[in-house]
Design a protein around this motif. Structure first.
Motif, short mmCIF file in Angstrom:
data_model
loop_
_atom_site.label_atom_id
_atom_site.label_comp_id
_atom_site.label_asym_id
_atom_site.label_seq_id
_atom_site.Cartn_x
_atom_site.Cartn_y
_atom_site.Cartn_z
N ILE A 1 -28.54 16.00 7.50
CA ILE A 1 -28.32 16.87 8.65
C ILE A 1 -27.86 16.01 9.82
O ILE A 1 -28.47 14.97 10.12
N GLN A 2 -26.80 16.45 10.47
CA GLN A 2 -26.30 15.75 11.64
C GLN A 2 -27.00 16.32 12.88
O GLN A 2 -27.15 17.54 13.02
N LEU A 3 -27.42 15.44 13.76
CA LEU A 3 -28.03 15.83 15.02
C LEU A 3 -27.08 15.40 16.13
O LEU A 3 -26.64 14.24 16.15
N LEU A 4 -26.75 16.33 17.02
CA LEU A 4 -25.74 16.08 18.03
C LEU A 4 -26.27 16.34 19.44
O LEU A 4 -27.11 17.21 19.64
N GLU A 5 -25.72 15.59 20.39
CA GLU A 5 -25.87 15.92 21.80
C GLU A 5 -24.49 15.72 22.41
O GLU A 5 -23.93 14.62 22.36
N PHE A 6 -23.94 16.78 22.94
CA PHE A 6 -22.58 16.73 23.49
C PHE A 6 -22.60 16.34 24.96
O PHE A 6 -23.53 16.71 25.69
N ASN A 7 -21.57 15.59 25.38
CA ASN A 7 -21.36 15.34 26.80
C ASN A 7 -21.01 16.67 27.45
O ASN A 7 -20.22 17.44 26.90
N VAL A 8 -21.58 16.91 28.58
CA VAL A 8 -21.29 18.19 29.25
C VAL A 8 -20.48 17.93 30.48
O VAL A 8 -20.58 16.99 31.16
N PHE B 1 -27.23 20.21 13.84
CA PHE B 1 -28.11 20.78 14.85
C PHE B 1 -27.85 20.04 16.15
O PHE B 1 -27.44 18.88 16.13
N SER B 2 -28.11 20.69 17.28
CA SER B 2 -27.95 20.01 18.56
C SER B 2 -29.31 19.82 19.21
O SER B 2 -30.26 20.53 18.92
N ALA B 3 -29.36 18.84 20.09
CA ALA B 3 -30.59 18.54 20.83
C ALA B 3 -30.24 18.37 22.30
O ALA B 3 -29.18 17.85 22.63
N MET B 4 -31.14 18.83 23.16
CA MET B 4 -30.91 18.69 24.59
C MET B 4 -31.12 17.24 25.04
O MET B 4 -30.45 16.77 25.95
N ASP B 5 -32.05 16.55 24.40
CA ASP B 5 -32.29 15.13 24.67
C ASP B 5 -32.43 14.44 23.32
O ASP B 5 -33.53 14.33 22.77
N ILE B 6 -31.31 14.01 22.78
CA ILE B 6 -31.27 13.49 21.41
C ILE B 6 -32.15 12.25 21.24
O ILE B 6 -32.76 12.06 20.19
N GLU B 7 -32.22 11.40 22.26
CA GLU B 7 -33.05 10.20 22.13
C GLU B 7 -34.51 10.56 21.91
O GLU B 7 -35.17 10.00 21.04
N LYS B 8 -35.02 11.52 22.67
CA LYS B 8 -36.40 11.95 22.52
C LYS B 8 -36.61 12.67 21.19
O LYS B 8 -37.64 12.50 20.54
N THR B 9 -35.62 13.45 20.78
CA THR B 9 -35.72 14.17 19.51
C THR B 9 -35.75 13.20 18.34
O THR B 9 -36.57 13.34 17.43
N VAL B 10 -34.87 12.20 18.35
CA VAL B 10 -34.85 11.19 17.28
C VAL B 10 -36.18 10.45 17.23
O VAL B 10 -36.75 10.25 16.15
N LYS C 1 -42.63 11.43 13.01
CA LYS C 1 -43.08 12.35 11.97
C LYS C 1 -42.66 11.88 10.58
O LYS C 1 -42.88 12.58 9.61
N GLY C 2 -42.03 10.70 10.50
CA GLY C 2 -41.66 10.13 9.21
C GLY C 2 -40.28 10.50 8.70
O GLY C 2 -39.95 10.22 7.55
N VAL C 3 -39.46 11.10 9.54
CA VAL C 3 -38.11 11.48 9.13
C VAL C 3 -37.27 10.21 8.95
O VAL C 3 -37.31 9.30 9.77
N THR C 4 -36.50 10.18 7.86
CA THR C 4 -35.64 9.04 7.54
C THR C 4 -34.23 9.31 8.04
O THR C 4 -33.64 10.35 7.73
N PHE C 5 -33.68 8.35 8.77
CA PHE C 5 -32.33 8.49 9.29
C PHE C 5 -31.35 7.69 8.45
O PHE C 5 -31.57 6.51 8.18
N LYS C 6 -30.28 8.35 8.05
CA LYS C 6 -29.19 7.70 7.31
C LYS C 6 -28.26 7.00 8.30
O LYS C 6 -27.74 5.94 8.02
N LYS C 7 -28.06 7.63 9.45
CA LYS C 7 -27.23 7.05 10.52
C LYS C 7 -28.05 7.08 11.80
O LYS C 7 -28.48 8.14 12.24
N GLU C 8 -28.27 5.92 12.35
CA GLU C 8 -29.05 5.82 13.59
C GLU C 8 -28.27 6.45 14.75
O GLU C 8 -27.06 6.67 14.68
N LEU C 9 -28.97 6.71 15.81
CA LEU C 9 -28.38 7.29 17.01
C LEU C 9 -27.20 6.45 17.47
O LEU C 9 -27.31 5.24 17.63
N THR C 10 -26.05 7.10 17.63
CA THR C 10 -24.79 6.42 17.94
C THR C 10 -24.08 7.14 19.07
O THR C 10 -24.00 8.37 19.08
#
Length: 137
Positions: free
Chosen positions: A130-137, A88-97, A103-112
């Motif tokens: 689930i992978q969460l992505l934010e691409f450089n634009v 999934f992608s996020a417009m602002d991944i830091e805020k989404t994470v 909400k109690g979501v467990t992360f296997k890989k922290e924001l990198t």
């Protein structure tokens, strides 16, 4: 330009879940997806992103009850390997994470930070990463 005269687009993808009722609640209440179709009696749950109303739907495909054995094995092995089943992608991944963690979501890989932007991997509480992505634009 497409080589086909009548090109296609992705309409729906499946994410294997043991319990589509539990998964529907998680995907709508925790992850913020919207209901497309929900029939808990028949184990049918389809969600979509509120950011893309005409985008790809996600079928929360049940592996139980009476699911296909190879699907259950595939799901278990992919999870054991730690491999994300979907991105999934996020417009602002830091805020989404941050919101997901609250909400109690467990992360296997922290924001990198990566060459292409940022990513993180979380557990969907239904036996998937689930992978969460934010691409450089």
């Amino acid at each position: 330009m497409s080589r086909m005269k009548h090109p296609m687009k992705v309409a729906m993808v499946s994410v294997l879940v043991a319990d589509p009722v539990k998964a529907f609640t998680y995907y709508t209440e925790v992850l913020g997806f919207e209901e497309v179709m929900y029939d808990p009696v028949n184990y049918l749950a389809i969600v979509k992103s509120p950011l893309d109303p005409d985008g790809v739907n996600i079928l929360l495909e049940p592996t139980e009850p009476g699911g296909i054995e190879i699907a259950k094995k595939f799901k278990a092995q992919i999870y054991k390997m730690g491999y994300p089943i979907i991105s999934f992608s996020a417009m602002d991944i830091e805020k989404t994470v941050k919101e997901l963690k609250e909400k109690g979501v467990t992360f296997k890989k922290e924001l990198t930070k990566t060459d292409y932007g940022f990513d993180a991997v979380f557990d969907d509480d239904n036996g998937n990463y689930i992978q969460l992505l934010e691409f450089n634009v």
